[in-house]
Design an enzyme around this catalytic site. Structure first.
Site, PDB file in Angstrom:
ATOM      1  N   ARG A  79       0.819  -1.205   0.000  1.00 49.23           N
ATOM      2  CA  ARG A  79       0.000   0.000   0.000  1.00 49.23           C
ATOM      3  C   ARG A  79       0.856   1.259   0.000  1.00 49.23           C
ATOM      4  NH1 ARG A  79      -4.890   1.053   4.072  1.00 49.23           N
ATOM      5  NH2 ARG A  79      -5.214   3.233   3.612  1.00 49.23           N
ATOM      6  N   ARG A  88      -5.316   4.439  -3.417  1.00 50.42           N
ATOM      7  CA  ARG A  88      -4.630   3.362  -2.697  1.00 50.42           C
ATOM      8  C   ARG A  88      -4.725   2.039  -3.465  1.00 50.42           C
ATOM      9  NH1 ARG A  88      -8.246   4.294   1.540  1.00 50.42           N
ATOM     10  NH2 ARG A  88      -7.670   6.451   1.266  1.00 50.42           N
ATOM     11  N   ASP A  91      -7.531  -1.058   0.122  1.00 49.97           N
ATOM     12  CA  ASP A  91      -8.071  -0.635   1.403  1.00 49.97           C
ATOM     13  C   ASP A  91      -8.962  -1.775   1.893  1.00 49.97           C
ATOM     14  OD1 ASP A  91      -8.396   2.165   2.859  1.00 49.97           O
ATOM     15  OD2 ASP A  91     -10.267   1.075   3.061  1.00 49.97           O
ATOM     16  N   ASP A  93     -11.528  -2.521   4.935  1.00 49.49           N
ATOM     17  CA  ASP A  93     -12.234  -1.951   6.087  1.00 49.49           C
ATOM     18  C   ASP A  93     -13.024  -3.034   6.807  1.00 49.49           C
ATOM     19  OD1 ASP A  93     -11.439   0.691   5.679  1.00 49.49           O
ATOM     20  OD2 ASP A  93     -13.118   1.114   4.335  1.00 49.49           O
TER      21      ASP A  93
HETATM   22  O1  GSY Z   1     -13.157   3.773   2.390  1.00 42.47           O
HETATM   23  C1  GSY Z   1     -12.500   3.061   1.448  1.00 42.47           C
HETATM   24  C2  GSY Z   1     -11.648   3.881   0.532  1.00 42.47           C
HETATM   25  N1  GSY Z   1     -12.444   4.813  -0.285  1.00 42.47           N
HETATM   26  C3  GSY Z   1     -13.271   4.508  -1.318  1.00 42.47           C
HETATM   27  C4  GSY Z   1     -13.671   3.288  -1.912  1.00 42.47           C
HETATM   28  O2  GSY Z   1     -13.278   2.172  -1.532  1.00 42.47           O
HETATM   29  N2  GSY Z   1     -14.554   3.404  -2.964  1.00 42.47           N
HETATM   30  C5  GSY Z   1     -15.025   4.589  -3.428  1.00 42.47           C
HETATM   31  N3  GSY Z   1     -15.861   4.631  -4.444  1.00 42.47           N
HETATM   32  N4  GSY Z   1     -14.633   5.775  -2.854  1.00 42.47           N
HETATM   33  C6  GSY Z   1     -13.783   5.721  -1.810  1.00 42.47           C
HETATM   34  N5  GSY Z   1     -13.271   6.736  -1.104  1.00 42.47           N
HETATM   35  C7  GSY Z   1     -12.477   6.163  -0.184  1.00 42.47           C
HETATM   36  S1  GSY Z   1     -11.610   7.061   0.997  1.00 42.47           S
END
Ligand code: GSY
Length: 163
Positions: A79, A88, A91, A93
Site C-alpha cells: 500500500r 490506494r 483498502d 475496512d
Molecule cells: O473507504 C474506502 C476507501 N475509499 C473509497 C472506496 O473504496 N470506494 C469509493 N468509491 N470511494 C472511496 N473513497 C475512499 S476514501
C-alpha cells in the site's frame, strides 16, 4: 463461537482486480465474496474510480485480530498512500461483526460510514439483503448511488467449498 463478519475491499491504483483477488485469496475464513463493482470515488482529491467488493468471513477472530488481518492485507498489497482519502492499491475496512459494537482507540465497529456508502451497501446487499434492509435509509442511499456503482464481474472463488 463463529461469527459472521463483513469486510469492505477497495482499490483504485495499479492492477485493481489483482489486488482484490490477492486479498480474497489470503484472508482467513472467507465464506462468501460479492461481485466486484466499479465505483466513483467518494471524498478526497481528484482520483480514479475504485473497484469495490465485500467479503464475508465465518470466524472466531476478535475485532482486534480482524483489524490486524485487514492491515496485513493492505501491507501485502504494498500500500502506498501519501494523502488521507487519496488513491490506494488496497483498502480493507472492517465493516461488521455480527452486530457487535466496538469503540476502541484504534477501532470502531460497525464501520462509522458504512451505512452512507453505496459502494459498501450495494455489494453487502448481494451477500446479506436482510442486514442491509435493516439499516435506516439504506434504500435511499442505494438509489442515489446506482448510477455511480457498476457491476463488472466476480473474483475467482477461493472458498474451500465454493459457497
Ligand atoms: O473507504 C474506502 C476507501 N475509499 C473509497 C472506496 O473504496 N470506494 C469509493 N468509491 N470511494 C472511496 N473513497 C475512499 S476514501
Amino acid at each position: 463461537m463463529k461469527r459472521t463478519v463483513y469486510l469492505g475491499l477497495g482499490s483504485n491504483l495499479g492492477n485493481r482486480l489483482e489486488y482484490l483477488q490477492l486479498a480474497v485469496s489470503n484472508l482467513p475464513d472467507v465464506s462468501k465474496v460479492s461481485p466486484v463493482y466499479e465505483t466513483a470515488p467518494v471524498g478526497g482529491p481528484d482520483q480514479g474510480p475504485y473497484l469495490n467488493c465485500v467479503v464475508q468471513l465465518k470466524t472466531e477472530l476478535t475485532g482486534q485480530d480482524l483489524l490486524a488481518e485487514c492491515q496485513k492485507q493492505e501491507k501485502l498489497a504494498d500500500r502506498i498512500r501519501k494523502e488521507r482519502w487519496g488513491p490506494r492499491t488496497l483498502d480493507v475496512d472492517l465493516l461488521w461483526i455480527d452486530g457487535e459494537v466496538i469503540e476502541e482507540e484504534n477501532l470502531t465497529v460497525p464501520h462509522p460510514r458504512m451505512k452512507e456508502r453505496g459502494f459498501v451497501l450495494i455489494p453487502l446487499r448481494d451477500l446479506d439483503p436482510t442486514l442491509v434492509d435493516s439499516f435506516p435509509n439504506s434504500q435511499k442511499v442505494i438509489s442515489g448511488d446506482l448510477d455511480s456503482v457498476i457491476k463488472i464481474g466476480t473474483l475467482l472463488d477461493e472458498t474451500p467449498n465454493g459457497e
